[in-house]
Design a protein around this motif. Structure first.
Motif, PDB file in Angstrom:
ATOM      1  N   ALA A  12       0.780  -1.196  -0.066  1.00  0.00           N
ATOM      2  CA  ALA A  12       0.079   0.083   0.052  1.00  0.00           C
ATOM      3  C   ALA A  12       0.811   1.241  -0.024  1.00  0.00           C
ATOM      4  CB  ALA A  12      -1.170  -0.022   1.058  1.00  0.00           C
ATOM      5  N   GLN A  26      -5.977   2.843  -5.504  1.00  0.00           N
ATOM      6  CA  GLN A  26      -5.771   2.295  -4.331  1.00  0.00           C
ATOM      7  C   GLN A  26      -7.235   2.287  -3.618  1.00  0.00           C
ATOM      8  OE1 GLN A  26      -2.548   5.036  -2.877  1.00  0.00           O
ATOM      9  NE2 GLN A  26      -2.070   3.172  -1.588  1.00  0.00           N
ATOM     10  N   ARG A  27      -7.438   1.056  -3.010  1.00  0.00           N
ATOM     11  CA  ARG A  27      -8.722   0.986  -2.218  1.00  0.00           C
ATOM     12  C   ARG A  27      -8.673   2.009  -0.892  1.00  0.00           C
ATOM     13  NH1 ARG A  27      -8.341  -5.580  -2.220  1.00  0.00           N
ATOM     14  NH2 ARG A  27      -7.262  -5.005  -0.258  1.00  0.00           N
ATOM     15  N   GLU A  29     -10.416   1.630   2.183  1.00  0.00           N
ATOM     16  CA  GLU A  29     -10.231   0.722   3.368  1.00  0.00           C
ATOM     17  C   GLU A  29      -8.899   0.558   3.730  1.00  0.00           C
ATOM     18  OE1 GLU A  29     -11.659  -2.038   0.352  1.00  0.00           O
ATOM     19  OE2 GLU A  29     -12.092  -0.278   0.740  1.00  0.00           O
ATOM     20  N   ASP A  30      -8.059  -0.014   2.729  1.00  0.00           N
ATOM     21  CA  ASP A  30      -6.853  -0.401   3.042  1.00  0.00           C
ATOM     22  C   ASP A  30      -5.479   0.103   2.407  1.00  0.00           C
ATOM     23  OD1 ASP A  30      -7.172  -1.929   0.919  1.00  0.00           O
ATOM     24  OD2 ASP A  30      -7.502  -3.698   1.984  1.00  0.00           O
TER      25      ASP A  30
END
Length: 64
Positions: A12, A26-27, A29-30
């Protein structure tokens, strides 16, 4: 050309998004990366190659 992404390796860092924002995101949530364009056109290949190089987890490959 096809983008291959090994999600479990992703740390990440977001470097792929900086290098090739048309291809990666990028998501929320994480922060794990997601591939937006699996088969990028020729005009995006240099950016994807940069993303491969800067990925700290070596989670991205460009298959020919």
């Amino acid at each position: 050309m096809r983008v291959e992404f090994d999600e479990p390796k992703c740390v990440a860092a977001g470097q792929c998004v900086v290098a090739a924002p048309e291809v990666f995101d990028q998501r929320d949530e994480d922060g794990i990366a997601v591939v937006l364009v699996e088969h990028p056109g020729d005009e995006l290949l240099d950016d994807v190659r940069d993303a491969v190089v800067v990925c700290p987890a070596a989670a991205i490959r460009l298959a020919e």
